[in-house]
Motif scaffolding. Structure first.
Motif, PDB file in Angstrom:
ATOM      1  N   PRO A  58       0.836  -1.209   0.000  1.00 42.58           N
ATOM      2  CA  PRO A  58       0.000   0.000   0.000  1.00 42.58           C
ATOM      3  C   PRO A  58       0.872   1.261   0.000  1.00 42.58           C
ATOM      4  CG  PRO A  58      -0.841  -1.589   1.577  1.00 42.58           C
ATOM      5  CD  PRO A  58       0.479  -2.123   1.086  1.00 42.58           C
ATOM      6  N   HIS A  59       0.450   2.265  -0.757  1.00 35.42           N
ATOM      7  CA  HIS A  59       1.241   3.482  -0.919  1.00 35.42           C
ATOM      8  C   HIS A  59       1.542   4.165   0.411  1.00 35.42           C
ATOM      9  CE1 HIS A  59       1.251   3.325  -5.256  1.00 35.42           C
ATOM     10  NE2 HIS A  59      -0.049   3.109  -5.248  1.00 35.42           N
ATOM     11  N   SER A  60       0.602   4.157   1.328  1.00 30.39           N
ATOM     12  CA  SER A  60       0.820   4.828   2.612  1.00 30.39           C
ATOM     13  C   SER A  60       1.939   4.146   3.404  1.00 30.39           C
ATOM     14  CB  SER A  60      -0.467   4.861   3.432  1.00 30.39           C
ATOM     15  OG  SER A  60      -0.920   3.541   3.693  1.00 30.39           O
ATOM     16  N   LYS A  66       9.935   4.423   2.805  1.00 31.72           N
ATOM     17  CA  LYS A  66      10.875   5.080   1.893  1.00 31.72           C
ATOM     18  C   LYS A  66      11.241   6.494   2.354  1.00 31.72           C
ATOM     19  CE  LYS A  66      12.086   3.432  -1.693  1.00 31.72           C
ATOM     20  NZ  LYS A  66      13.310   2.714  -2.036  1.00 31.72           N
ATOM     21  N   SER A  67      10.410   7.132   3.162  1.00 31.32           N
ATOM     22  CA  SER A  67      10.753   8.449   3.703  1.00 31.32           C
ATOM     23  C   SER A  67      11.961   8.355   4.623  1.00 31.32           C
ATOM     24  CB  SER A  67       9.576   9.045   4.471  1.00 31.32           C
ATOM     25  OG  SER A  67       8.527   9.354   3.598  1.00 31.32           O
ATOM     26  N   ALA A  68      12.080   7.268   5.334  1.00 27.41           N
ATOM     27  CA  ALA A  68      13.201   7.075   6.256  1.00 27.41           C
ATOM     28  C   ALA A  68      14.387   6.379   5.585  1.00 27.41           C
ATOM     29  CB  ALA A  68      12.746   6.268   7.470  1.00 27.41           C
ATOM     30  N   TYR A  69      14.115   5.485   4.656  1.00 25.05           N
ATOM     31  CA  TYR A  69      15.172   4.672   4.030  1.00 25.05           C
ATOM     32  C   TYR A  69      15.122   4.831   2.513  1.00 25.05           C
ATOM     33  CZ  TYR A  69      15.336   2.605   8.660  1.00 25.05           C
ATOM     34  OH  TYR A  69      15.441   2.418  10.007  1.00 25.05           O
ATOM     35  N   MET A 112       6.638   3.276  12.361  1.00 28.59           N
ATOM     36  CA  MET A 112       7.665   2.338  11.927  1.00 28.59           C
ATOM     37  C   MET A 112       8.708   2.132  13.025  1.00 28.59           C
ATOM     38  SD  MET A 112      10.101   2.463   8.549  1.00 28.59           S
ATOM     39  CE  MET A 112      10.789   4.037   9.012  1.00 28.59           C
ATOM     40  N   GLU A 113       9.187   0.881  13.109  1.00 28.18           N
ATOM     41  CA  GLU A 113      10.225   0.519  14.074  1.00 28.18           C
ATOM     42  C   GLU A 113      11.251  -0.359  13.375  1.00 28.18           C
ATOM     43  OE1 GLU A 113      10.632  -2.004  18.259  1.00 28.18           O
ATOM     44  OE2 GLU A 113       8.672  -1.745  17.334  1.00 28.18           O
ATOM     45  N   LEU A 114      12.533  -0.072  13.607  1.00 24.81           N
ATOM     46  CA  LEU A 114      13.607  -0.904  13.084  1.00 24.81           C
ATOM     47  C   LEU A 114      13.691  -2.160  13.939  1.00 24.81           C
ATOM     48  CD1 LEU A 114      16.037  -1.318  11.167  1.00 24.81           C
ATOM     49  CD2 LEU A 114      17.420  -0.109  12.874  1.00 24.81           C
TER      50      LEU A 114
END
Length: 126
Positions: A58-60, A66-69, A112-114
């Motif tokens: 999903p785009h969201s 992708k904003s972070a990586y 998001m969490e790594l």
């Protein structure tokens, strides 16, 4: 099987597995997505696990990752839904001249969490 047929009307080549705990698992591929649907002994869907690649994400969720990586490529996605909560586990990769970097992130409710990261040296000769 009736509940499955109602929820997944256009699916073919379904494989069924019965677990030791009495659960029934339906496995099938649909639209380049591998699906595992787990039904409990009361015949209701207990969990759904889906495996796919970036273009099906999903785009969201893709935007959050992708904003972070932004330098990493999305290698694969595991989507797990249990009790109405969906968790996306995304494996990312980035290659340099001598090393491949991997990151595994988890996205739940837009957060998001790594989870894990590691690297591997390559023998690449440029």
């Amino acid at each position: 099987v009736r509940n499955f047929a109602r929820d997944f009307q256009n699916v073919s080549n379904v494989r069924w597995i019965k677990s030791e705990k009495g659960h029934f698992v339906a496995y099938f591929a649909d639209n380049d997505i591998q699906n595992w649907i787990v039904y409990n002994s009361r015949r209701s869907c207990e969990a759904m696990i889906r495996y796919y690649y970036e273009e099906k994400l999903p785009h969201s969720i893709r935007h959050v990752v992708k904003s972070a990586y932004y330098d990493f490529s999305i290698f694969c996605v595991n989507e797990i839904t249990v009790n109405g909560v969906t968790v996306y586990t995304v494996t990312l990769t980035d290659k340099t001249r001598h090393t491949i970097f991997w990151k595994i992130v988890q996205v739940v409710d837009g957060e998001m969490e790594l989870i894990k990261e590691y690297s591997q040296k390559t023998n690449r000769q440029d």
